[in-house]
Design a protein around this motif. Sequence first.
Motif, PDB file in Angstrom:
ATOM      1  N   SER A   1     -53.103  79.508  -7.706  1.00 52.63           N
ATOM      2  CA  SER A   1     -51.875  80.006  -7.078  1.00 52.63           C
ATOM      3  C   SER A   1     -50.900  80.439  -8.168  1.00 52.63           C
ATOM      4  O   SER A   1     -50.843  79.837  -9.235  1.00 52.63           O
ATOM      5  CB  SER A   1     -51.265  78.925  -6.204  1.00 52.63           C
ATOM      6  OG  SER A   1     -51.017  77.779  -6.972  1.00 52.63           O
ATOM      7  N   PRO A   2     -50.133  81.499  -7.903  1.00 47.27           N
ATOM      8  CA  PRO A   2     -49.227  81.996  -8.929  1.00 47.27           C
ATOM      9  C   PRO A   2     -48.112  81.002  -9.215  1.00 47.27           C
ATOM     10  O   PRO A   2     -47.786  80.156  -8.387  1.00 47.27           O
ATOM     11  CB  PRO A   2     -48.678  83.289  -8.333  1.00 47.27           C
ATOM     12  CG  PRO A   2     -48.937  83.213  -6.883  1.00 47.27           C
ATOM     13  CD  PRO A   2     -50.069  82.306  -6.659  1.00 47.27           C
ATOM     14  N   ASN A   3     -47.519  81.151 -10.386  1.00 45.54           N
ATOM     15  CA  ASN A   3     -46.432  80.284 -10.827  1.00 45.54           C
ATOM     16  C   ASN A   3     -45.129  80.998 -10.480  1.00 45.54           C
ATOM     17  O   ASN A   3     -44.578  81.745 -11.295  1.00 45.54           O
ATOM     18  CB  ASN A   3     -46.576  80.046 -12.336  1.00 45.54           C
ATOM     19  CG  ASN A   3     -45.508  79.151 -12.892  1.00 45.54           C
ATOM     20  OD1 ASN A   3     -44.573  78.751 -12.215  1.00 45.54           O
ATOM     21  ND2 ASN A   3     -45.638  78.849 -14.171  1.00 45.54           N
TER      22      ASN A   3
ATOM     23  N   LEU B   1     -42.046  79.880  -9.851  1.00 43.38           N
ATOM     24  CA  LEU B   1     -40.866  79.473 -10.606  1.00 43.38           C
ATOM     25  C   LEU B   1     -40.954  79.980 -12.038  1.00 43.38           C
ATOM     26  O   LEU B   1     -39.947  80.352 -12.637  1.00 43.38           O
ATOM     27  CB  LEU B   1     -40.708  77.952 -10.565  1.00 43.38           C
ATOM     28  CG  LEU B   1     -39.437  77.385 -11.210  1.00 43.38           C
ATOM     29  CD1 LEU B   1     -38.182  78.020 -10.632  1.00 43.38           C
ATOM     30  CD2 LEU B   1     -39.384  75.862 -11.050  1.00 43.38           C
ATOM     31  N   GLY B   2     -42.168  80.015 -12.580  1.00 45.65           N
ATOM     32  CA  GLY B   2     -42.352  80.557 -13.921  1.00 45.65           C
ATOM     33  C   GLY B   2     -41.949  82.027 -13.983  1.00 45.65           C
ATOM     34  O   GLY B   2     -41.259  82.461 -14.907  1.00 45.65           O
TER      35      GLY B   2
ATOM     36  N   THR C   1     -38.161  82.241 -13.657  1.00 47.88           N
ATOM     37  CA  THR C   1     -37.518  81.777 -14.894  1.00 47.88           C
ATOM     38  C   THR C   1     -37.575  82.846 -15.971  1.00 47.88           C
ATOM     39  O   THR C   1     -36.592  83.095 -16.670  1.00 47.88           O
ATOM     40  CB  THR C   1     -38.190  80.495 -15.407  1.00 47.88           C
ATOM     41  OG1 THR C   1     -38.120  79.493 -14.407  1.00 47.88           O
ATOM     42  CG2 THR C   1     -37.530  79.982 -16.675  1.00 47.88           C
ATOM     43  N   LEU C   2     -38.722  83.486 -16.115  1.00 43.65           N
ATOM     44  CA  LEU C   2     -38.862  84.529 -17.127  1.00 43.65           C
ATOM     45  C   LEU C   2     -37.967  85.717 -16.811  1.00 43.65           C
ATOM     46  O   LEU C   2     -37.315  86.285 -17.690  1.00 43.65           O
ATOM     47  CB  LEU C   2     -40.331  84.973 -17.236  1.00 43.65           C
ATOM     48  CG  LEU C   2     -40.645  86.046 -18.286  1.00 43.65           C
ATOM     49  CD1 LEU C   2     -40.236  85.593 -19.682  1.00 43.65           C
ATOM     50  CD2 LEU C   2     -42.143  86.404 -18.262  1.00 43.65           C
TER      51      LEU C   2
ATOM     52  N   LYS D   1     -34.459  84.645 -17.570  1.00 43.54           N
ATOM     53  CA  LYS D   1     -34.277  84.544 -19.022  1.00 43.54           C
ATOM     54  C   LYS D   1     -34.109  85.926 -19.646  1.00 43.54           C
ATOM     55  O   LYS D   1     -33.263  86.126 -20.521  1.00 43.54           O
ATOM     56  CB  LYS D   1     -35.468  83.815 -19.638  1.00 43.54           C
ATOM     57  CG  LYS D   1     -35.475  83.779 -21.171  1.00 43.54           C
ATOM     58  CD  LYS D   1     -36.731  84.417 -21.681  1.00 43.54           C
ATOM     59  CE  LYS D   1     -36.719  84.637 -23.178  1.00 43.54           C
ATOM     60  NZ  LYS D   1     -37.814  85.491 -23.613  1.00 43.54           N
TER      61      LYS D   1
ATOM     62  N   LEU E   1     -44.116  81.355 -24.479  1.00 44.58           N
ATOM     63  CA  LEU E   1     -44.482  82.084 -23.264  1.00 44.58           C
ATOM     64  C   LEU E   1     -45.998  82.138 -23.106  1.00 44.58           C
ATOM     65  O   LEU E   1     -46.529  81.953 -22.015  1.00 44.58           O
ATOM     66  CB  LEU E   1     -43.906  83.497 -23.345  1.00 44.58           C
ATOM     67  CG  LEU E   1     -44.122  84.408 -22.141  1.00 44.58           C
ATOM     68  CD1 LEU E   1     -43.535  83.807 -20.879  1.00 44.58           C
ATOM     69  CD2 LEU E   1     -43.504  85.783 -22.403  1.00 44.58           C
TER      70      LEU E   1
ATOM     71  N   ALA F   1     -47.552  78.914 -21.870  1.00 41.18           N
ATOM     72  CA  ALA F   1     -47.120  78.469 -20.543  1.00 41.18           C
ATOM     73  C   ALA F   1     -48.090  78.964 -19.472  1.00 41.18           C
ATOM     74  O   ALA F   1     -48.799  79.949 -19.675  1.00 41.18           O
ATOM     75  CB  ALA F   1     -45.714  79.004 -20.263  1.00 41.18           C
ATOM     76  N   PRO F   2     -48.106  78.291 -18.307  1.00 46.26           N
ATOM     77  CA  PRO F   2     -49.000  78.729 -17.223  1.00 46.26           C
ATOM     78  C   PRO F   2     -48.422  79.906 -16.437  1.00 46.26           C
ATOM     79  O   PRO F   2     -48.299  79.863 -15.215  1.00 46.26           O
ATOM     80  CB  PRO F   2     -49.097  77.470 -16.342  1.00 46.26           C
ATOM     81  CG  PRO F   2     -47.828  76.738 -16.569  1.00 46.26           C
ATOM     82  CD  PRO F   2     -47.426  77.014 -17.987  1.00 46.26           C
ATOM     83  N   ILE F   3     -48.074  80.955 -17.160  1.00 45.25           N
ATOM     84  CA  ILE F   3     -47.542  82.179 -16.544  1.00 45.25           C
ATOM     85  C   ILE F   3     -48.584  83.261 -16.723  1.00 45.25           C
ATOM     86  O   ILE F   3     -49.016  83.531 -17.840  1.00 45.25           O
ATOM     87  CB  ILE F   3     -46.213  82.601 -17.201  1.00 45.25           C
ATOM     88  CG1 ILE F   3     -45.138  81.549 -16.931  1.00 45.25           C
ATOM     89  CG2 ILE F   3     -45.752  83.960 -16.684  1.00 45.25           C
ATOM     90  CD1 ILE F   3     -43.796  81.864 -17.560  1.00 45.25           C
ATOM     91  N   GLY F   4     -49.000  83.871 -15.622  1.00 40.38           N
ATOM     92  CA  GLY F   4     -50.089  84.839 -15.667  1.00 40.38           C
ATOM     93  C   GLY F   4     -49.624  86.232 -16.046  1.00 40.38           C
ATOM     94  O   GLY F   4     -48.419  86.523 -16.077  1.00 40.38           O
TER      95      GLY F   4
ATOM     96  N   GLU G   1     -47.387  87.992 -13.372  1.00 44.66           N
ATOM     97  CA  GLU G   1     -46.038  87.404 -13.347  1.00 44.66           C
ATOM     98  C   GLU G   1     -45.206  87.877 -14.532  1.00 44.66           C
ATOM     99  O   GLU G   1     -44.025  88.207 -14.394  1.00 44.66           O
ATOM    100  CB  GLU G   1     -46.148  85.871 -13.359  1.00 44.66           C
ATOM    101  CG  GLU G   1     -46.694  85.289 -12.055  1.00 44.66           C
ATOM    102  CD  GLU G   1     -47.660  84.137 -12.283  1.00 44.66           C
ATOM    103  OE1 GLU G   1     -47.518  83.430 -13.294  1.00 44.66           O
ATOM    104  OE2 GLU G   1     -48.546  83.950 -11.430  1.00 44.66           O
TER     105      GLU G   1
END
Lengths: 256, 316
Positions: free
Chosen positions: A2-4, A6-7, A10-11, A14, A95, A98-101, A104
């Motif tokens: 499943s996608p992140n 909140l990640g 947040t990005l 930021k 970055l 992190a678990p950001i695909g 994302e």
Amino acid sequence: MSPNQLGFYTLLKKEVMRFWSVLAQTVTAPVLTALLYLLVFAQALQGRVVTGYDGISYTQFLLPGLVMMTVLQNAFANTSSSLAQSKVNGNIVFLLMAPIGPVEMFLAYVGAALVRALLVALAMLAVAGPLVGLPIANPFALLAMFLLAGSALAVLGMIAGIVSTKFDHLAAFSNFIITPLSFLSGVFYSVHSLPPIWFTASHLNPFFYMIDGFRYGFFGHADVSIWLSLGWTAGFFVLMAVICLWMLFTGYKLRK
Amino acid sequence: MNTPTLRAGPPALEIAGVRKAYGSVQALNGLDFDIRQGEFFGLLGPNGAGKSTLISIISGLIRADEGHVRVLGHDTVTDWRAARRTLGVVPQELVFDPFFKVVDLLRIQAGYYGCGREVWPWIDEMLERLELGNKRTAMMRSLSGGMKRRVLIAQALVHKPPVVILDEPTAGVDVELRRTLWRFMRDLHAKGTTVVLTTHYLEEAQEMCERIAIVDKGRLRIVETTEGLLNRHPFRFLTLKLADGAAMPAHLAELVTSVKGDALELKLDRERHPIASVFAGLKAAGIEIADVSTREPDLEDIFVELTAKPAPGAVS
């Protein structure tokens, strides 16, 4: 997986905070520069340039092109400078770990670039629009051109930021690609006033369609069909997106 | 050192057949070992051994040519989201984003891992424990090197990962900060976190780590408990001061490894050179001993000996 969400958010936040913390440099300065172009070129060329738009003054003709040119340059600058800086500083590792695909990351960077582009566009229109008296003939075309063109240059900026290993590389992108294409896109003149060879060359410049389509949104007519402008801009965006997503999925120049 | 009960379940880190080459340079050449949950594990090796390459592969910054790595059972390539969520890495270099304040940076880092406001109290607690409470609203670029190092540790821990890798966390820090960081790492470990430490300060590894892997030229030289590593080596050191400036007899002189003033340090194999035989040899030569002391080998001695020999299967 499943996608992140909140990640992603947040990005995005930021990246907006990043340019917001230096607003004078990232928004105010480009807007002032563009307004200076408007002032100087309008003073110098008003009444001397045939725009080909009946009932539209040169200043009115100039403003939409300058707004879109500023949108393109700032969308490009936001993503390219952020990625290049974090690579040179080394903090991009946070970055990448992190678990950001890839998707994302792509959407967050493009989203933040569009926020900055929107701010500069609105600032210019708020200041110069009432003075120049700019009509809005087709708001949907305006929005579509803004989103497609801004996104395309944001993605091109991501590609430049990923490929560059030094700030010199980034400057080369800007000096040899972005600036020439911007200035040779019909911002300051109608392409119909060009000699045949340059007229043809302009029709190979994707920035021309972005400027022309944006102008259509204000005046209801343009040098080429709005569908051609939308098609070219969308096609350019898709091409850039495919390249960029390939880089993100494979880790090209980001992961060894 | 604290030794919390090791937990059952998959290894905290499973490294299997990992290879990585940069052109003609084989940085990692088939590494195989596991780190159990709840361990305080040391990863040692000389410069260029492949430690940083291995850490980068574990954290997803580099892709291995062969083999796989799992973090708590999650493959770092095929199940990368879960693997990254369970891992915190403190990088060796002092890297930071210059646009943000300390507390904002930590909140952003938490957000990257899907942690929202629920971890903000934990961030505040970490800032206090790492003695950064009065620097929470300072810009990162205004901090000293030691403070930046502490922020890096906090960044790795914001999402409360069960496995933490610290890549030379005490490099270039003063003695007081080093002790602060040691206390912090011990507390972390005592709460059940698996800690993997790389360091060039071997006394730090000997003090902190329960088990140690030594990597050299991309190969695993040994993985053993610290105590086992220290005990398995069949030598000890004997320091002698000979009376009246006498010279060491020839058959004993070859055992001398260092001379400091009038003190001679001998490296003795426990089986082949018992201390009694050294004393007997000196007595037979009519040499009196003015002073004597012994010491057991420390990790540095063992490390130097292991990395001086070619690795099995290595081509020199």
